[in-house]
Design a protein around this motif. Structure first.
Motif, PDB file in Angstrom:
ATOM      1  N   THR A  32       0.862  -1.072  -0.148  1.00  0.00           N
ATOM      2  CA  THR A  32      -0.154  -0.018   0.126  1.00  0.00           C
ATOM      3  C   THR A  32       0.900   1.320  -0.073  1.00  0.00           C
ATOM      4  O   THR A  32       1.919   1.303   0.388  1.00  0.00           O
ATOM      5  CB  THR A  32      -0.816   0.069   1.221  1.00  0.00           C
ATOM      6  N   CYS A  33       0.309   2.374  -0.534  1.00  0.00           N
ATOM      7  CA  CYS A  33       1.147   3.697  -0.500  1.00  0.00           C
ATOM      8  C   CYS A  33       0.520   4.428   0.645  1.00  0.00           C
ATOM      9  O   CYS A  33      -0.559   4.809   0.711  1.00  0.00           O
ATOM     10  CB  CYS A  33       0.858   4.198  -1.803  1.00  0.00           C
ATOM     11  N   ARG A  34       1.290   4.620   1.636  1.00  0.00           N
ATOM     12  CA  ARG A  34       1.303   5.428   2.655  1.00  0.00           C
ATOM     13  C   ARG A  34       1.459   6.848   2.423  1.00  0.00           C
ATOM     14  O   ARG A  34       1.876   7.180   1.516  1.00  0.00           O
ATOM     15  CB  ARG A  34       2.059   4.944   4.003  1.00  0.00           C
ATOM     16  N   ARG A  53       7.401   1.498  -3.692  1.00  0.00           N
ATOM     17  CA  ARG A  53       7.017   2.161  -2.752  1.00  0.00           C
ATOM     18  C   ARG A  53       8.349   2.754  -2.090  1.00  0.00           C
ATOM     19  O   ARG A  53       9.193   1.842  -1.708  1.00  0.00           O
ATOM     20  CB  ARG A  53       6.158   1.600  -1.718  1.00  0.00           C
TER      21      ARG A  53
END
Length: 128
Positions: A32-34, A53
């Protein structure tokens, strides 16, 4: 009777080389891209898989954005997310060859960016 059928089924499966209780392989958690990450996505508008990422540390007075001089992605990205605020006057250069060579694309602002679909093999910020 049920025990006989179950024993026969297990024996048949064993003869075929199939375990009666086969566990499914564990799948890796999706990346996931935080909020503070620089990310490259497989789809337009930050959709699809996160292909890459890079955690970026941004403070009020500066940021840490490590250069990536050799990168091998499973696909060419179609979009990106840049966490560097516009106040720093930076662009992010995406080169299609390792060691910052070849053709480049530029991401020149904070947030979402659409890309050309060219390969990305190195990444560097350029400020000033």
């Amino acid at each position: 009777m049920q025990r006989t059928i179950r024993t026969g089924l297990v024996t048949t499966l064993a003869a075929l080389g199939i375990a009666a209780t086969t566990a499914l392989p564990a799948q890796a958690a999706p990346v996931t891209c935080r909020k503070g990450d620089f990310c490259l996505f497989s789809g337009h508008h930050q959709t699809g898989e996160v292909l890459y990422r890079l955690p970026v540390k941004v403070t009020r007075t500066g940021f840490t954005f490590p250069e990536v001089d050799e990168l091998s992605l499973p696909a060419a990205p179609l979009s990106a997310r840049n966490p560097i605020p516009d106040d720093f006057g930076c662009i992010v250069r995406l080169n299609d060859k390792p060691h910052f060579a070849g053709s480049e694309q530029e991401i020149d602002g904070f947030g979402a960016a659409e890309l050309t679909g060219a390969p990305v093999a190195s990444i560097t910020p350029d400020c000033g």
